[in-house]
Design an enzyme around this catalytic site. Sequence first.
Site, PDB file in Angstrom:
ATOM      1  N   SER A 106     -62.567  62.297  64.834  1.00 44.72           N
ATOM      2  CA  SER A 106     -63.505  62.372  65.961  1.00 44.72           C
ATOM      3  C   SER A 106     -63.772  63.837  66.271  1.00 44.72           C
ATOM      4  CB  SER A 106     -62.906  61.696  67.196  1.00 44.72           C
ATOM      5  OG  SER A 106     -62.665  60.344  66.921  1.00 44.72           O
TER       6      SER A 106
ATOM      7  N   GLU B  58     -55.817  54.867  66.959  1.00 39.29           N
ATOM      8  CA  GLU B  58     -54.558  55.134  67.677  1.00 39.29           C
ATOM      9  C   GLU B  58     -53.505  54.063  67.389  1.00 39.29           C
ATOM     10  OE1 GLU B  58     -56.497  57.387  68.943  1.00 39.29           O
ATOM     11  OE2 GLU B  58     -55.119  58.784  69.905  1.00 39.29           O
TER      12      GLU B  58
ATOM     13  N   SER C  75     -53.495  50.632  64.558  1.00 33.54           N
ATOM     14  CA  SER C  75     -54.220  49.357  64.479  1.00 33.54           C
ATOM     15  C   SER C  75     -53.417  48.278  65.204  1.00 33.54           C
ATOM     16  CB  SER C  75     -54.396  48.961  63.012  1.00 33.54           C
ATOM     17  OG  SER C  75     -53.131  48.627  62.479  1.00 33.54           O
TER      18      SER C  75
ATOM     19  N   THR D 112     -55.409  61.374  60.211  1.00 33.42           N
ATOM     20  CA  THR D 112     -55.801  60.447  59.144  1.00 33.42           C
ATOM     21  C   THR D 112     -56.390  61.173  57.932  1.00 33.42           C
ATOM     22  OG1 THR D 112     -56.284  58.826  60.849  1.00 33.42           O
ATOM     23  CG2 THR D 112     -57.197  58.382  58.672  1.00 33.42           C
TER      24      THR D 112
ATOM     25  N   SER E 151     -52.568  54.525  58.738  1.00 32.89           N
ATOM     26  CA  SER E 151     -51.421  53.956  59.455  1.00 32.89           C
ATOM     27  C   SER E 151     -50.121  54.615  59.004  1.00 32.89           C
ATOM     28  CB  SER E 151     -51.314  52.452  59.169  1.00 32.89           C
ATOM     29  OG  SER E 151     -52.539  51.815  59.407  1.00 32.89           O
TER      30      SER E 151
ATOM     31  N   PHE F 271     -71.755  25.694  83.887  1.00 29.72           N
ATOM     32  CA  PHE F 271     -71.065  24.941  82.827  1.00 29.72           C
ATOM     33  C   PHE F 271     -69.617  25.408  82.752  1.00 29.72           C
ATOM     34  CE2 PHE F 271     -75.546  25.154  81.247  1.00 29.72           C
ATOM     35  CZ  PHE F 271     -75.858  23.843  81.601  1.00 29.72           C
TER      36      PHE F 271
ATOM     37  N   ASN G 158     -68.462  27.818  80.061  1.00 31.95           N
ATOM     38  CA  ASN G 158     -68.768  29.234  80.298  1.00 31.95           C
ATOM     39  C   ASN G 158     -67.828  29.811  81.359  1.00 31.95           C
ATOM     40  OD1 ASN G 158     -70.729  29.442  78.373  1.00 31.95           O
ATOM     41  ND2 ASN G 158     -72.440  29.063  79.773  1.00 31.95           N
TER      42      ASN G 158
ATOM     43  N   ASN H  35     -59.702  61.985  74.527  1.00 30.20           N
ATOM     44  CA  ASN H  35     -58.566  62.421  73.725  1.00 30.20           C
ATOM     45  C   ASN H  35     -58.798  63.830  73.194  1.00 30.20           C
ATOM     46  OD1 ASN H  35     -56.936  60.333  74.218  1.00 30.20           O
ATOM     47  ND2 ASN H  35     -57.045  59.382  72.208  1.00 30.20           N
TER      48      ASN H  35
ATOM     49  N   ARG I 242     -79.648  32.968  83.822  1.00 32.78           N
ATOM     50  CA  ARG I 242     -80.146  32.082  82.769  1.00 32.78           C
ATOM     51  C   ARG I 242     -79.940  30.617  83.158  1.00 32.78           C
ATOM     52  NH1 ARG I 242     -83.390  32.134  78.197  1.00 32.78           N
ATOM     53  NH2 ARG I 242     -82.620  30.603  76.681  1.00 32.78           N
TER      54      ARG I 242
HETATM   55  C1  LIG Z   1     -64.640  55.985  64.587  1.00 34.11           C
HETATM   56  C2  LIG Z   1     -63.259  56.403  64.205  1.00 34.11           C
HETATM   57  C3  LIG Z   1     -62.696  57.530  64.801  1.00 34.11           C
HETATM   58  C4  LIG Z   1     -61.422  57.958  64.414  1.00 34.11           C
HETATM   59  N1  LIG Z   1     -60.908  59.112  64.948  1.00 34.11           N
HETATM   60  C5  LIG Z   1     -59.744  59.617  64.446  1.00 34.11           C
HETATM   61  C6  LIG Z   1     -59.263  60.907  64.863  1.00 34.11           C
HETATM   62  O1  LIG Z   1     -59.865  61.579  65.712  1.00 34.11           O
HETATM   63  N2  LIG Z   1     -58.128  61.388  64.290  1.00 34.11           N
HETATM   64  C7  LIG Z   1     -57.434  60.696  63.338  1.00 34.11           C
HETATM   65  O2  LIG Z   1     -56.433  61.200  62.858  1.00 34.11           O
HETATM   66  N3  LIG Z   1     -57.866  59.472  62.927  1.00 34.11           N
HETATM   67  C8  LIG Z   1     -58.998  58.923  63.451  1.00 34.11           C
HETATM   68  N4  LIG Z   1     -59.452  57.695  63.025  1.00 34.11           N
HETATM   69  C9  LIG Z   1     -58.712  56.993  61.989  1.00 34.11           C
HETATM   70  C10 LIG Z   1     -57.903  55.812  62.486  1.00 34.11           C
HETATM   71  O3  LIG Z   1     -56.850  56.257  63.301  1.00 34.11           O
HETATM   72  C11 LIG Z   1     -57.416  55.066  61.238  1.00 34.11           C
HETATM   73  O4  LIG Z   1     -58.561  54.466  60.655  1.00 34.11           O
HETATM   74  C12 LIG Z   1     -56.352  54.046  61.549  1.00 34.11           C
HETATM   75  O5  LIG Z   1     -55.154  54.686  61.902  1.00 34.11           O
HETATM   76  C13 LIG Z   1     -56.088  53.114  60.355  1.00 34.11           C
HETATM   77  O6  LIG Z   1     -55.862  53.849  59.202  1.00 34.11           O
HETATM   78  P1  LIG Z   1     -56.658  53.509  57.848  1.00 34.11           P
HETATM   79  O7  LIG Z   1     -58.103  53.460  58.169  1.00 34.11           O
HETATM   80  O8  LIG Z   1     -56.214  54.447  56.792  1.00 34.11           O
HETATM   81  O9  LIG Z   1     -56.210  52.046  57.481  1.00 34.11           O
HETATM   82  P2  LIG Z   1     -54.914  51.641  56.625  1.00 34.11           P
HETATM   83  O10 LIG Z   1     -53.729  52.353  57.129  1.00 34.11           O
HETATM   84  O11 LIG Z   1     -55.244  51.763  55.188  1.00 34.11           O
HETATM   85  O12 LIG Z   1     -54.793  50.104  57.002  1.00 34.11           O
HETATM   86  C14 LIG Z   1     -55.657  49.117  56.449  1.00 34.11           C
HETATM   87  C15 LIG Z   1     -55.255  47.774  57.043  1.00 34.11           C
HETATM   88  O13 LIG Z   1     -53.898  47.479  56.697  1.00 34.11           O
HETATM   89  C16 LIG Z   1     -53.129  47.306  57.876  1.00 34.11           C
HETATM   90  N5  LIG Z   1     -51.794  47.884  57.687  1.00 34.11           N
HETATM   91  C17 LIG Z   1     -51.469  49.125  57.236  1.00 34.11           C
HETATM   92  N6  LIG Z   1     -50.139  49.281  57.221  1.00 34.11           N
HETATM   93  C18 LIG Z   1     -49.603  48.127  57.682  1.00 34.11           C
HETATM   94  C19 LIG Z   1     -48.267  47.659  57.921  1.00 34.11           C
HETATM   95  N7  LIG Z   1     -47.203  48.429  57.688  1.00 34.11           N
HETATM   96  N8  LIG Z   1     -48.096  46.406  58.406  1.00 34.11           N
HETATM   97  C20 LIG Z   1     -49.167  45.610  58.652  1.00 34.11           C
HETATM   98  N9  LIG Z   1     -50.448  45.988  58.439  1.00 34.11           N
HETATM   99  C21 LIG Z   1     -50.663  47.232  57.969  1.00 34.11           C
HETATM  100  C22 LIG Z   1     -53.886  48.007  58.993  1.00 34.11           C
HETATM  101  O14 LIG Z   1     -53.606  47.416  60.250  1.00 34.11           O
HETATM  102  C23 LIG Z   1     -55.327  47.762  58.571  1.00 34.11           C
HETATM  103  O15 LIG Z   1     -55.715  46.491  59.009  1.00 34.11           O
HETATM  104  C24 LIG Z   1     -60.698  57.221  63.444  1.00 34.11           C
HETATM  105  C25 LIG Z   1     -61.255  56.061  62.877  1.00 34.11           C
HETATM  106  C26 LIG Z   1     -62.514  55.663  63.234  1.00 34.11           C
HETATM  107  C27 LIG Z   1     -63.094  54.444  62.566  1.00 34.11           C
END
Ligand SMILES: Cc1cc2nc3c(=O)[nH]c(=O)nc-3n(C[C@H](O)[C@H](O)[C@H](O)COP(=O)(O)OP(=O)(O)OC[C@H]3O[C@@H](n4cnc5c(N)ncnc54)[C@H](O)[C@@H]3O)c2cc1C
Length: 389
Positions: free
Chosen positions: A158, A365, A367, A126, A132, A280, A283, A88, A270
């Site tokens: 990233s 990208e 959740s 983010t 999200s 099995f 499995n 990406n 195994r």
């Molecule tokens: C290793 C890693 C690399 C990453 N790289 C990038 C990157 O390069 N660029 C970038 O921009 N981001 C990056 N991210 C961030 C990633 O895209 C976000 O963590 C992700 O979009 C979720 O946002 P958040 O962590 O703020 O969770 P939140 O948005 O706070 O969500 C928390 C929880 O609530 C749920 N939730 C939130 N809103 C809703 C809704 N409306 N309905 C139902 N459930 C909901 C979510 O599914 C999640 O389970 C990276 C994350 C990691 C861990």
Amino acid sequence: MNFFLTEEQKAVRRLARDFAEKEIMPIVAEDDHTHRFQREIILKMAGQGFFGAAFPEKYGGSNIGFVAHAIIVEEISRAESSLRHFFNMQALTCPLTILNWGTEKQREKYVQKLIRCELFGANAMTEPNAGSDVASIQTTAIEDGDSFVINGSKMWISNAPIMDAGVVYVKTDPRIVPKHKGISCFIVEKEMAGLTRKEIKDKLGHHCAPTGELIFENCMVPRDNLVGELGQGFKIAMNALDYGRISVAAGAVGVAQACIDESIRYCNEREAFGKKIGEFQMNQQKIADMIAGTEASRILLYKAAFLADKNVRNTLESTIAKHVASETCVRAARFAVEIFGGYGYSEEYPVARLYRDAILYQTGEGSSNITSMIIALDGLGWKRVRVDY
Ligand SMILES: Cc1cc2nc3c(=O)[nH]c(=O)nc-3n(C[C@H](O)[C@H](O)[C@H](O)COP(=O)(O)OP(=O)(O)OC[C@H]3O[C@@H](n4cnc5c(N)ncnc54)[C@H](O)[C@@H]3O)c2cc1C
């Protein structure tokens, strides 16, 4: 309808598989244990043209398409999922966004250098308080003559610690309603005064992919670095995700395939109760579930990538592919750990790494909750993203 890969796509698969087996598989365990990022391996991948598959020749790509891109990502991710991120940052979100939405000057300055890894890219949406909910980002870029002054921070980015140039989404109009209309996209460079990068250490998995924060304190960005138009950032970000989800789905398929490969090998080795554990039926059921789920994910992935190759909007298809592939790879990783019994719980075997790496696919990208929401709202007819083709 045609389910056959072209000769070119088959050749690309052989090339990527060969590379993964010779260059990546021998080092993956040690890199994972020591959290080592190897710039050289990324440069070698760039040298093979792996990041340029979906880019025109004019900008240094090979123009063999998104299906070819997906095939390459699957093969590399099957060997080492940490390396998936670069597909990406050096291809489908950072340079492709500049290619699709940038000015000719921006394309010439950045695209070829990014896909050849002469520059390391990033794609920063983010924030500490908004992931999200992209429309609620708080980082601002306020107009000041021929520049914009950025303040705020980006989290979980990233490549942040190694980034040379990346696209960043900010609020240029923090008061406008609806909120998403106030977002714009800019290209930032690491040398810009007021930009600090900080590494996030001790991640659960993806140990060889650098991740970090970008902190902006009165960071001046020239107006020339605006990508697209003012206020167009949300549209650009959502379009970038349509493509980014192809890479993510392909990475998940690669991890799921690795789980199958390891499980089959172990089932044939195994023994318990005087039999190979593959004898099995419980499995066998796991193996069947993993193979069927992975093949279904792969077909969804190819469909989403095929539509991208035909320049047809694929929001629904890439979201479904990402959703199914990420859920499949997490289930496959859990089954693989179970099949390995106690050894599945040991870092001496690859399935522990696969399990830790798989989980990220449910978050990045979009959740799994968010992808479910996009698919359901389209199905219910409340927020259509599908197009006729
Ligand atoms: C290793 C890693 C690399 C990453 N790289 C990038 C990157 O390069 N660029 C970038 O921009 N981001 C990056 N991210 C961030 C990633 O895209 C976000 O963590 C992700 O979009 C979720 O946002 P958040 O962590 O703020 O969770 P939140 O948005 O706070 O969500 C928390 C929880 O609530 C749920 N939730 C939130 N809103 C809703 C809704 N409306 N309905 C139902 N459930 C909901 C979510 O599914 C999640 O389970 C990276 C994350 C990691 C861990």
